[in-house]
Design an enzyme around this catalytic site. Sequence first.
Site, mmCIF file in Angstrom:
data_model
loop_
_atom_site.group_PDB
_atom_site.id
_atom_site.type_symbol
_atom_site.label_atom_id
_atom_site.label_comp_id
_atom_site.label_asym_id
_atom_site.label_seq_id
_atom_site.Cartn_x
_atom_site.Cartn_y
_atom_site.Cartn_z
ATOM 1 N N LYS A 149 12.746 29.247 32.130
ATOM 2 C CA LYS A 149 12.199 28.712 31.593
ATOM 3 C C LYS A 149 11.757 27.041 32.781
ATOM 4 C CE LYS A 149 11.583 28.880 26.639
ATOM 5 N NZ LYS A 149 11.509 28.130 25.543
ATOM 6 N N TYR A 194 1.919 32.199 23.118
ATOM 7 C CA TYR A 194 3.065 31.420 21.977
ATOM 8 C C TYR A 194 1.779 31.223 21.174
ATOM 9 C CZ TYR A 194 7.362 29.712 24.423
ATOM 10 O OH TYR A 194 8.570 30.460 25.189
ATOM 11 N N ASN A 231 14.538 23.833 27.238
ATOM 12 C CA ASN A 231 16.112 24.709 25.919
ATOM 13 C C ASN A 231 15.616 25.742 27.628
ATOM 14 O OD1 ASN A 231 14.045 26.382 25.440
ATOM 15 N ND2 ASN A 231 14.625 26.270 23.082
ATOM 16 N N HIS A 289 14.211 31.863 27.566
ATOM 17 C CA HIS A 289 13.013 32.309 26.074
ATOM 18 C C HIS A 289 13.933 33.626 25.669
ATOM 19 C CE1 HIS A 289 10.284 33.902 23.457
ATOM 20 N NE2 HIS A 289 9.849 35.280 24.607
ATOM 21 N N GLU A 336 5.804 40.726 24.968
ATOM 22 C CA GLU A 336 5.882 40.335 25.416
ATOM 23 C C GLU A 336 5.885 40.590 27.087
ATOM 24 O OE1 GLU A 336 8.261 36.890 22.065
ATOM 25 O OE2 GLU A 336 8.463 37.884 23.961
HETATM 26 P P1 RTP Z 1 11.849 31.196 22.057
HETATM 27 O O1 RTP Z 1 11.227 31.632 21.421
HETATM 28 O O2 RTP Z 1 11.624 30.269 23.133
HETATM 29 O O3 RTP Z 1 13.122 32.523 23.033
HETATM 30 O O4 RTP Z 1 12.691 29.944 21.093
HETATM 31 P P2 RTP Z 1 13.707 30.098 19.800
HETATM 32 O O5 RTP Z 1 13.009 31.692 19.632
HETATM 33 O O6 RTP Z 1 14.898 29.681 20.172
HETATM 34 O O7 RTP Z 1 12.555 29.142 19.420
HETATM 35 P P3 RTP Z 1 11.202 28.862 18.891
HETATM 36 O O8 RTP Z 1 11.488 27.996 17.485
HETATM 37 O O9 RTP Z 1 10.704 30.278 18.657
HETATM 38 O O10 RTP Z 1 10.386 27.917 19.270
HETATM 39 C C1 RTP Z 1 9.604 28.314 20.533
HETATM 40 C C2 RTP Z 1 10.030 27.005 21.738
HETATM 41 O O11 RTP Z 1 9.237 25.810 21.308
HETATM 42 C C3 RTP Z 1 10.439 24.669 21.517
HETATM 43 N N1 RTP Z 1 10.552 24.343 20.525
HETATM 44 N N2 RTP Z 1 10.685 22.928 19.928
HETATM 45 N N3 RTP Z 1 10.319 20.196 19.603
HETATM 46 C C4 RTP Z 1 10.430 20.884 18.715
HETATM 47 O O12 RTP Z 1 11.344 21.044 17.988
HETATM 48 C C5 RTP Z 1 10.828 22.554 19.919
HETATM 49 N N4 RTP Z 1 11.154 23.527 18.588
HETATM 50 C C6 RTP Z 1 11.155 24.693 19.637
HETATM 51 C C7 RTP Z 1 11.523 25.970 22.357
HETATM 52 O O13 RTP Z 1 10.971 25.696 24.092
HETATM 53 C C8 RTP Z 1 11.181 27.470 21.768
HETATM 54 O O14 RTP Z 1 12.576 27.742 22.462
HETATM 55 MG MG MG Z 2 10.962 32.223 19.415
#
Ligand code: RTP
Ligand code: MG
Length: 140
Positions: A11, A51, A114, A117, A128
């Site tokens: 990212k 997204y 973070n 992804h 994807e």
């Molecule tokens: P990713 O899809 O990026 O691999 O991450 P993940 O599954 O661990 O998290 P996900 O729930 O799918 O959320 C996608 C991305 O959105 C951002 N995020 N921001 N501000 C917030 O509360 C929040 N929560 C999630 C993060 O960049 C997350 O990786």
């Molecule tokens: Mg995710």
Amino acid sequence: MAATRTFSIIKPDATRRNLTGAVTKMLEEAGLRVVASKRIHLTREQAEGFYEVHKERPFYGELCDFMTSGPVVVQVLEGEDAVKRNRDVMGATNPADAEEGTIRKTYAESIEANSVHGSDSEENAANEIAFFFSEDEIVG
Ligand code: RTP
Ligand code: MG
């Protein structure tokens, strides 16, 4: 067990800090092989499309702002149980909750910035990968 594929994004917070190599090294050390890679600057349209599943979440707009704030490196990773292997080395979404030795614990700045992804299922991985790569760009 046969090798499978997953999809990864390094990212903007990580590319900005010149961590492409450091993050990729952790992926490789976790048993994953980079079989396709390109550095791109996501358009707003690409970020919103990628997204789309998070469209109703409160952080969707900010997430799309962040993901278009600088270059990213999109990669296809191959390895045994690649989806889970990648999720394990990434660590929890919020770096405050991530385990020692994970990419997010080591490098992430915040729950949003973070660093990486990773696809969360084989089905999403296939979708994807197809979003960013044609099959002839993937060399296993
Ligand atoms: P990713 O899809 O990026 O691999 O991450 P993940 O599954 O661990 O998290 P996900 O729930 O799918 O959320 C996608 C991305 O959105 C951002 N995020 N921001 N501000 C917030 O509360 C929040 N929560 C999630 C993060 O960049 C997350 O990786
Ligand atoms: Mg995710």
